[in-house]
Enzyme design. Structure first.
Site, PDB file in Angstrom:
ATOM      1  N   LEU A   1       0.923  -1.162   0.119  1.00  0.00           N
ATOM      2  CA  LEU A   1      -0.038  -0.020   0.061  1.00  0.00           C
ATOM      3  C   LEU A   1       0.901   1.159   0.134  1.00  0.00           C
ATOM      4  O   LEU A   1       1.142   1.824   0.966  1.00  0.00           O
ATOM      5  CB  LEU A   1      -1.101  -0.030   1.067  1.00  0.00           C
ATOM      6  CG  LEU A   1      -1.973  -1.206   1.010  1.00  0.00           C
ATOM      7  CD1 LEU A   1      -2.711  -1.394   2.498  1.00  0.00           C
ATOM      8  CD2 LEU A   1      -2.855  -0.939  -0.011  1.00  0.00           C
ATOM      9  N   SER A   2       1.233   1.526  -1.279  1.00  0.00           N
ATOM     10  CA  SER A   2       2.454   2.643  -1.250  1.00  0.00           C
ATOM     11  C   SER A   2       2.173   3.290  -2.606  1.00  0.00           C
ATOM     12  O   SER A   2       3.022   2.980  -3.649  1.00  0.00           O
ATOM     13  CB  SER A   2       3.815   2.004  -1.266  1.00  0.00           C
ATOM     14  OG  SER A   2       4.122   1.516  -0.235  1.00  0.00           O
ATOM     15  N   GLU A   3       1.095   4.014  -2.647  1.00  0.00           N
ATOM     16  CA  GLU A   3       0.546   4.408  -4.398  1.00  0.00           C
ATOM     17  C   GLU A   3       1.622   5.480  -4.672  1.00  0.00           C
ATOM     18  O   GLU A   3       1.884   5.462  -5.884  1.00  0.00           O
ATOM     19  CB  GLU A   3      -0.570   5.206  -4.177  1.00  0.00           C
ATOM     20  CG  GLU A   3      -2.021   4.254  -3.929  1.00  0.00           C
ATOM     21  CD  GLU A   3      -2.050   3.548  -2.698  1.00  0.00           C
ATOM     22  OE1 GLU A   3      -1.386   4.118  -1.753  1.00  0.00           O
ATOM     23  OE2 GLU A   3      -2.930   2.811  -2.514  1.00  0.00           O
TER      24      GLU A   3
ATOM     25  N   HIS B   1     -14.665   6.107  -2.339  1.00  0.00           N
ATOM     26  CA  HIS B   1     -14.635   5.144  -3.013  1.00  0.00           C
ATOM     27  C   HIS B   1     -15.002   5.296  -4.573  1.00  0.00           C
ATOM     28  O   HIS B   1     -15.003   4.558  -5.351  1.00  0.00           O
ATOM     29  CB  HIS B   1     -15.087   3.807  -2.522  1.00  0.00           C
ATOM     30  CG  HIS B   1     -13.899   2.792  -1.901  1.00  0.00           C
ATOM     31  ND1 HIS B   1     -12.926   3.469  -0.970  1.00  0.00           N
ATOM     32  CD2 HIS B   1     -13.807   1.657  -1.701  1.00  0.00           C
ATOM     33  CE1 HIS B   1     -11.973   2.609  -0.605  1.00  0.00           C
ATOM     34  NE2 HIS B   1     -12.730   1.315  -0.689  1.00  0.00           N
TER      35      HIS B   1
END
Lengths: 353, 327
Positions: free
Chosen positions: A79-81, A150
């Site tokens: 989770l490291s955009e 979302h």
């Protein structure tokens, strides 16, 4: 006008996905995306794919990929955009052709600096030394009770940033054809997939399907009004056109397919013929794609217009969770029909169309 | 340890950066260079010691303190000066200016002016080398301030889990403009942050080019062997303000502090080393004269070059199509 370029291979009857090429196949939007990715990964060893949960094929677009292409070319990301967005850009600058799967469009915001300061600008600020043949894919996960964080439809924001290309496929054929073209394009392309279309199923030719970027499609010719529709609004607009046809109103439906570069010519030609324009866009009203399209037509097609332009968009409020509230916000067939009736009624001989 | 030849080359590159930067400062003051520049004066050994440890086909990403990196990596000076002046012969055709110098022919993939923004790119260049099966590595320069950015943490983490051939080189000069590293970083040494990502981290004297070379060279060897990334923290200092062209009124550093670092000037230290290693004054003077000549020619080249045509504002946006650009 739309053209489908189907490349024939010298190697015989079977398409690149192993199926006989003799007949088109009914596939879903998600299957079409998978087909484009699979085909391009087979064709070009420099293509590889990174994304959240793609090894397990959670989103249905990488089925069998890990087994076929291996862990080097099919990799889950943490989770490291910002990290993986920039890493894809760096890999693209140094000889590879990455596809990045963000899963949900709203997650792109975590990587905004990389997308804008790096991906969009690298070629320009370095004077042409860099080229970034990278595709960033994401699904606009709206109209599914997933609430505001979302449900974003962010393509208008990116239309405002020079240096990117933006596509919005409206069905399985478009998904396969535009995504194939995007992967082969030497520029960064953002592909916004409409989750309301995930289950849609149409016939798609097997083998290579390439829909050139920057070319709009006239899906349905007409004379009384032009409807330009984006993404999930396209099938709604076609349905609206069919309904209006029963009342003798002939509607020309255009799918731009690519938002940047936008095929203004096809839109202007259509409005020159019909004189009336409705733009349908599931993004928010203010500064949406519809606003840009309307401005272009006013600037360059004013003399063609016989009525003001109408937009059918999502209003400037967030998608609420409650399903009954949410459903009322997005474009519908009814709203499109009403908008067409309105523009057609302006300045025409019969007051009630 | 640097060999005899490497010492001479180190001296050449250190001088190139020092003389280039002194000239760049003059050109900002006299208005030839628009905007601001962020000089590397005082930090030359950190840059050169690092660059001596890599090849032309290795990659490098840098920061807003942007001139030293491409010079250290071997970029030609003329196109760099031309870029500062915004000329069409600039290495980026006048499109990027000081903060976006890049020379892909020597592996310099670009300097970025958003702090830490180039670090994920560096991870990507290293990933590319790994996927293509070459033994190329990537040097990623960043400062003390950048080590607080999310992009730094994400990039280092990625490099660790994927065992990427990248060397994270921190030019720790103690300040992010006026903000002291002591006030924003809770650990004594930035190299300690490496442990959080399971990679080796080391802190060394950034003013001694041989010490820098040894530390980075070891990390490069590790990366080339496939043993993954490392973090090398170089303790260094900038004598001048954060940027020439951006005056800062507040005094945030003491004269004593600046003076004490000037006593450990990278050029002076290297000259002393070279003299004890067999170089005499005449040799050093010859090298200096050579570099002065090179810098002067580069300045002349830049001054004599033309500015870009107005259509250039629209070029290099996309590969291929000019018609995608609207005006």
């Amino acid at each position: 006008m739309t053209t489908i370029k189907v490349t024939r291979h010298a190697d015989g009857e079977k398409g690149l996905d192993g199926e006989p090429r003799s007949r088109p196949k009914r596939v879903t939007y998600l299957e079409a995306i998978a087909a484009a990715q699979r085909q391009e990964m087979r064709r070009d060893p420099s293509v590889f794919i990174m994304g959240l949960d793609i090894e397990a094929n959670v989103f249905g677009t990488t089925g069998g990929f890990l087994q076929e292409f291996g862990a080097e070319r099919v990799r889950n990301v943490p989770l490291s955009e910002a990290g993986f967005t920039g890493a894809a850009a760096g890999a693209a600058m140094t000889g590879l052709r990455p596809i990045v799967d963000f899963n949900i469009s709203s997650f792109m915001y975590v990587a905004m600096d990389q997308l804008i300061s790096q991906v969009a600008k690298a070629r320009y600020v370095f004077g042409g030394q860099a080229s970034l043949p990278v595709v960033y894919r994401s699904a606009m996960f709206y109209h599914g009770s997933n609430a505001a964080q979302h449900s974003d439809r962010p393509y208008p924001m990116f239309m405002n940033v020079p240096g990117l290309k933006v596509i919005a496929p409206s069905g399985p054929l478009e998904a396969k054809g535009l995504l194939t073209a995007a992967i082969r394009d030497d520029n960064p392309v953002l592909c916004f997939e409409d989750a309301t279309l995930w289950g849609s199923r149409t016939e798609v030719p097997q083998g290579d399907v390439v829909l050139p970027l920057g070319t709009a499609a006239v899906l349905r010719p007409g004379n009384d009004a032009t409807v330009v529709a984006i993404a999930g609004s396209v099938p709604l607009s076609v349905a609206a056109a069919e309904q209006l046809a029963a009342d003798g109103i002939s509607v020309e439906v255009i799918d731009p397919r690519t938002l940047v570069p936008l095929d203004r010519g096809t839109i202007l030609d259509s409005v020159a013929k019909t004189g009336r324009l409705v733009v349908v866009d599931p993004a928010h009203r203010t500064c949406g794609a519809a606003a840009e399209i309307a401005a272009c037509v006013v600037e360059d097609g004013f003399d063609s217009l016989q009525a003001g332009i109408a937009r059918v968009t999502t209003p400037d409020t967030h998608p609420p969770f409650s399903p009954t509230l949410e459903a009322s916000l997005y474009p519908t067939v009814e709203r499109i029909v009403a908008a067409v009736r309105h523009v057609v009624s302006v300045g025409s001989q019969s007051a009630d169309a | 340890m640097l060999t005899y030849e490497q010492l001479a080359e180190a001296y050449r590159r250190l001088l190139k950066i020092r003389l280039f930067e002194e000239q760049a400062v003059i050109m900002v003051k006299n208005g030839e260079v628009a905007g601001a520049v962020h000089p590397s004066i005082g930090q030359e050994a950190a840059v050169v010691g690092t660059c001596l440890a890599v090849r032309d086909d290795d990659y490098m990403l840098g920061t807003h303190r942007s001139h030293g990196h491409p010079i250290g990596k071997g970029a030609a000076l003329g196109p760099l000066f031309a870029e500062l002046l915004g000329k069409s012969t600039g290495v980026c055709r006048g499109k990027g200016g000081s903060m976006h110098l890049a020379d892909f022919s020597v592996g310099s993939l670009g300097e970025s002016s958003i702090v830490a923004s180039g670090l994920p790119i560096a991870a990507g260049a290293a990933l590319s080398a790994k996927l293509r099966g070459t033994d190329q590595v990537c040097i990623a320069f960043f400062g003390d301030g950048a080590s607080n950015e999310g992009a730094f943490h994400e990039a280092v983490n990625l490099s660790s889990i994927w065992k990427l051939p990248v060397i994270w080189v921190c030019e720790n000069n103690g300040y992010a403009i006026t903000t002291s590293a002591k006030d924003t970083i809770p650990v004594e040494r930035i190299a300690q942050r490496a442990a959080a990502y399971g990679i080796p981290g080391v802190t060394v004297d950034g003013q001694d080019v041989s010490v820098v070379y040894d530390a980075v060279n070891e990390a490069v060897g590790r990366a080339r062997r496939g043993d993954g990334p490392s973090l090398v923290e170089l303790l260094t200092y900038r004598y001048l303000e954060h940027a020439e062209g951006m005056p800062i009124e507040t005094v945030y550093r003491t004269e004593n502090e600046i003076d004490s670092w000037r006593k450990r000037d990278p050029l002076t230290l290297l000259e002393a080393t070279m003299k004890s290693d067999g170089f005499d004054n005449a040799m050093l003077t010859t090298i200096r004269a050579e570099i002065e000549q090179e810098v002067n020619s580069a300045v002349d080249f830049a001054r004599a070059s033309a500015f870009p045509e107005s259509a250039e504002a629209y070029s290099d946006l996309y590969v291929g199509e000019k018609e995608t650009v609207t005006s």
